[in-house]
Write a protein that holds these residues in place. Structure first.
Motif, PDB file in Angstrom:
ATOM      1  N   LEU A 100      31.375  31.736  44.475  1.00  0.00           N
ATOM      2  CA  LEU A 100      32.490  32.054  45.451  1.00  0.00           C
ATOM      3  C   LEU A 100      33.628  32.589  43.892  1.00  0.00           C
ATOM      4  N   TYR A 101      34.544  33.149  44.299  1.00  0.00           N
ATOM      5  CA  TYR A 101      35.740  33.569  42.871  1.00  0.00           C
ATOM      6  C   TYR A 101      36.337  34.190  42.744  1.00  0.00           C
ATOM      7  N   SER A 102      37.148  34.057  42.316  1.00  0.00           N
ATOM      8  CA  SER A 102      38.303  35.273  42.272  1.00  0.00           C
ATOM      9  C   SER A 102      38.332  36.445  41.037  1.00  0.00           C
ATOM     10  N   PHE A 103      38.682  38.153  41.115  1.00  0.00           N
ATOM     11  CA  PHE A 103      38.975  39.055  40.266  1.00  0.00           C
ATOM     12  C   PHE A 103      40.090  39.239  39.603  1.00  0.00           C
ATOM     13  N   PHE A 104      39.830  40.327  38.716  1.00  0.00           N
ATOM     14  CA  PHE A 104      41.404  40.855  38.082  1.00  0.00           C
ATOM     15  C   PHE A 104      40.909  41.964  37.321  1.00  0.00           C
ATOM     16  N   ASP A 105      41.114  43.435  38.165  1.00  0.00           N
ATOM     17  CA  ASP A 105      40.397  44.760  37.907  1.00  0.00           C
ATOM     18  C   ASP A 105      41.532  45.263  37.136  1.00  0.00           C
ATOM     19  N   VAL A 106      41.459  45.840  35.458  1.00  0.00           N
ATOM     20  CA  VAL A 106      42.620  46.578  34.976  1.00  0.00           C
ATOM     21  C   VAL A 106      42.055  47.921  34.589  1.00  0.00           C
ATOM     22  N   PRO A 107      42.669  49.582  35.086  1.00  0.00           N
ATOM     23  CA  PRO A 107      42.395  50.652  34.171  1.00  0.00           C
ATOM     24  C   PRO A 107      42.582  50.398  32.620  1.00  0.00           C
ATOM     25  N   LEU A 108      41.665  50.525  32.362  1.00  0.00           N
ATOM     26  CA  LEU A 108      42.537  50.979  30.670  1.00  0.00           C
ATOM     27  C   LEU A 108      42.486  52.928  31.521  1.00  0.00           C
ATOM     28  N   ILE A 109      42.199  53.666  31.599  1.00  0.00           N
ATOM     29  CA  ILE A 109      42.509  55.858  31.428  1.00  0.00           C
ATOM     30  C   ILE A 109      42.335  55.476  33.368  1.00  0.00           C
ATOM     31  N   ARG A 110      43.665  55.839  33.420  1.00  0.00           N
ATOM     32  CA  ARG A 110      43.298  56.491  34.835  1.00  0.00           C
ATOM     33  C   ARG A 110      43.223  57.755  35.561  1.00  0.00           C
ATOM     34  N   GLY A 111      42.555  58.856  35.512  1.00  0.00           N
ATOM     35  CA  GLY A 111      42.312  60.181  36.043  1.00  0.00           C
ATOM     36  C   GLY A 111      42.347  60.995  37.691  1.00  0.00           C
ATOM     37  N   ARG A 112      42.016  62.000  37.403  1.00  0.00           N
ATOM     38  CA  ARG A 112      42.215  62.347  38.747  1.00  0.00           C
ATOM     39  C   ARG A 112      40.498  61.872  39.740  1.00  0.00           C
ATOM     40  N   HIS A 113      39.870  62.563  38.796  1.00  0.00           N
ATOM     41  CA  HIS A 113      38.484  62.556  39.307  1.00  0.00           C
ATOM     42  C   HIS A 113      37.698  61.406  38.621  1.00  0.00           C
ATOM     43  N   LEU A 114      37.830  60.832  37.141  1.00  0.00           N
ATOM     44  CA  LEU A 114      37.381  59.649  36.275  1.00  0.00           C
ATOM     45  C   LEU A 114      38.153  58.298  35.575  1.00  0.00           C
ATOM     46  N   SER A 115      37.873  57.232  36.188  1.00  0.00           N
ATOM     47  CA  SER A 115      38.723  56.356  36.152  1.00  0.00           C
ATOM     48  C   SER A 115      37.972  55.798  34.982  1.00  0.00           C
ATOM     49  N   PHE A 116      38.689  54.969  33.924  1.00  0.00           N
ATOM     50  CA  PHE A 116      37.800  53.623  33.069  1.00  0.00           C
ATOM     51  C   PHE A 116      38.618  52.177  33.725  1.00  0.00           C
ATOM     52  N   HIS A 117      37.868  51.129  34.158  1.00  0.00           N
ATOM     53  CA  HIS A 117      38.703  49.907  34.301  1.00  0.00           C
ATOM     54  C   HIS A 117      37.505  48.906  33.247  1.00  0.00           C
ATOM     55  N   THR A 118      38.388  47.899  33.392  1.00  0.00           N
ATOM     56  CA  THR A 118      37.753  46.933  32.525  1.00  0.00           C
ATOM     57  C   THR A 118      37.978  45.163  34.055  1.00  0.00           C
ATOM     58  N   GLN A 119      36.867  43.898  34.397  1.00  0.00           N
ATOM     59  CA  GLN A 119      37.294  43.244  35.286  1.00  0.00           C
ATOM     60  C   GLN A 119      36.843  42.262  35.043  1.00  0.00           C
ATOM     61  N   PHE A 150      31.417  32.993  35.537  1.00  0.00           N
ATOM     62  CA  PHE A 150      32.280  34.126  34.621  1.00  0.00           C
ATOM     63  C   PHE A 150      31.578  35.169  35.184  1.00  0.00           C
ATOM     64  N   TYR A 151      32.268  36.474  34.680  1.00  0.00           N
ATOM     65  CA  TYR A 151      31.388  37.757  34.792  1.00  0.00           C
ATOM     66  C   TYR A 151      32.506  38.520  34.071  1.00  0.00           C
ATOM     67  N   TYR A 152      32.435  39.677  32.887  1.00  0.00           N
ATOM     68  CA  TYR A 152      33.565  40.356  32.268  1.00  0.00           C
ATOM     69  C   TYR A 152      32.311  41.574  32.742  1.00  0.00           C
ATOM     70  N   ASN A 153      33.254  42.568  32.766  1.00  0.00           N
ATOM     71  CA  ASN A 153      32.684  43.928  32.813  1.00  0.00           C
ATOM     72  C   ASN A 153      33.158  45.254  32.220  1.00  0.00           C
ATOM     73  N   PHE A 154      32.732  46.195  32.500  1.00  0.00           N
ATOM     74  CA  PHE A 154      33.304  47.523  32.106  1.00  0.00           C
ATOM     75  C   PHE A 154      32.642  49.006  33.299  1.00  0.00           C
ATOM     76  N   TYR A 155      33.813  49.248  33.919  1.00  0.00           N
ATOM     77  CA  TYR A 155      32.974  50.812  34.719  1.00  0.00           C
ATOM     78  C   TYR A 155      33.779  51.884  34.815  1.00  0.00           C
ATOM     79  N   VAL A 156      32.893  52.673  35.016  1.00  0.00           N
ATOM     80  CA  VAL A 156      33.517  53.355  35.383  1.00  0.00           C
ATOM     81  C   VAL A 156      33.746  54.046  36.535  1.00  0.00           C
ATOM     82  N   GLY A 157      35.058  54.654  37.590  1.00  0.00           N
ATOM     83  CA  GLY A 157      34.938  55.131  39.066  1.00  0.00           C
ATOM     84  C   GLY A 157      35.491  56.682  39.482  1.00  0.00           C
TER      85      GLY A 157
END
Length: 358
Positions: A100-119, A150-157
């Motif tokens: 069980l955990y809490s998370f914090f997700d920050v957008p690095l680049i937010r586009g209309r069709h693609l976005s890049f985040h770290t969490q 603990f975890y840390y990630n990068f993702y593309v939405g």
């Protein structure tokens, strides 16, 4: 076990202050699938890694809309709670972690069709099969049933519709007990993950774009006494350790502080190095100086310190030490803190503290 429950509360409670009213929450539901492997950072791990990491998560998060200045500073982040369950390579020896955990997700680049985040996520995990000399001798990585997660990630939405987004990312996960018991080499996991993020709302959220308030640099001095327990041998006793920190931070931006300070350490485990004589009080003392950085998320502070010992009578410790901490800054000046002190990535002990800033 009591210490681990307190740790979980310190992780989860700070988010409550900034939660919007339930009727106005732009909620995001997200089922997640992971596929990867344990990173065998010790040779003995090859003895028990039999298969891949296969895990799933379910998250429920709040999409911020800029109501608070810190939300606009981070580009309208998302935060919330989640559950994790997985097979990390050998259920018979390692168990099946449930977190069980809490998370914090920050957008690095937010586009209309693609976005890049770290969490980043932080919580507690149970379900492990700990080391036992008779019943589970292969698991030399972890000696506790409940561990820090603990975890840390990068993702593309990839935007599929106004409500739905398809996610692909790379994820790093770590399980550890902070030397509350031994063994504690911990687990490091690397995996690919994919998910679907579905936004729940009656109407699309409106993002506030109000100007940020003017920033004024500030100075902060603080006093932080901490205490903890540690083990140095698998079958050995637990030792008491404590630290008194005198620190200074200068806030150089709305979300960044830099600083320095002095640490005074009292560590009863150092008595083990005096096998023939009774140690003096000064023999189990150490002192160090450190430089540090604090990243602010509203009243939550994520702290990284790097220090060097300038006084120590026992020499079997490394010359340098590090500290990773999560703190909460109350308006009154009180600062509850949980930190992990380490030497070159090897945990020394968990520091539980309550400080005061002025």
């Amino acid at each position: 076990m009591r210490d681990l429950r307190i740790f979980l509360l310190l992780i989860l409670i700070p988010f409550q202050e900034t939660l919007p009213q339930p009727s106005r929450l732009p909620l995001v539901a997200e089922p997640v699938f992971h596929y990867g492997s344990i990173v065998p950072h010790h040779d003995f791990m090859h003895e028990f890694i039999e298969g891949p990491l296969v895990a799933g998560e379910l998250k429920l998060g709040v999409q911020t809309t800029g109501k608070h200045a810190w939300e606009r500073l981070y580009g309208y982040p998302r935060y919330g709670m989640g559950m994790y369950y997985g097979n990390i390579g050998n259920p018979e020896v390692l168990g099946n972690p449930f977190a069980l955990y809490s998370f914090f997700d920050v957008p690095l680049i937010r586009g209309r069709h693609l976005s890049f985040h770290t969490q980043m996520s932080l919580g507690m995990a149970a379900g492990f099969h700990p080391y036992h000399p008779a019943y589970n001798p292969l698991n030399l990585a972890i000696g506790s049933r409940v561990n820090v997660f603990f975890y840390y990630n990068f993702y593309v939405g990839i935007t599929l519709s106004d409500r739905l987004r398809w996610v692909h990312g790379a994820n790093f996960t770590h399980f550890s007990n902070g030397v509350l018991t031994l063994p504690n080499t911990g687990f490091y996991l690397l995996d690919y993950y994919t998910s679907l993020q579905y936004t729940l709302y009656s109407e699309p959220p409106s993002f506030k774009k109000d100007p940020l308030p003017p920033f004024h640099p500030s100075h902060e001095f603080y006093l932080m006494p901490v205490a903890g327990l540690k083990k140095t041998q698998i079958e050995g006793r637990s030792w008491f350790a404590s630290t008194l920190t005198l620190g200074y931070y200068y806030q150089i931006g709305p979300i960044n502080k830099v600083g320095m300070g002095v640490d005074f350490f009292y560590d009863t485990s150092l008595q083990e190095s005096f096998s023939e004589t009774e140690p003096d009080f000064s023999d189990i003392l150490r002192a160090g100086i450190f430089a540090g950085h604090e990243l602010l998320i509203d009243r939550i502070g994520l702290v990284v310190n790097q220090g060097v010992y300038w006084y120590r009578k026992t020499r079997f410790y490394q010359q340098f030490y590090s500290r990773l901490a999560i703190r909460y800054h109350f308006p009154s000046g009180l600062i509850p803190s949980v930190a992990i002190k380490s030497h070159w990535g090897k945990a020394d002990y968990i520091e539980w503290g309550l400080g005061y800033s002025f």
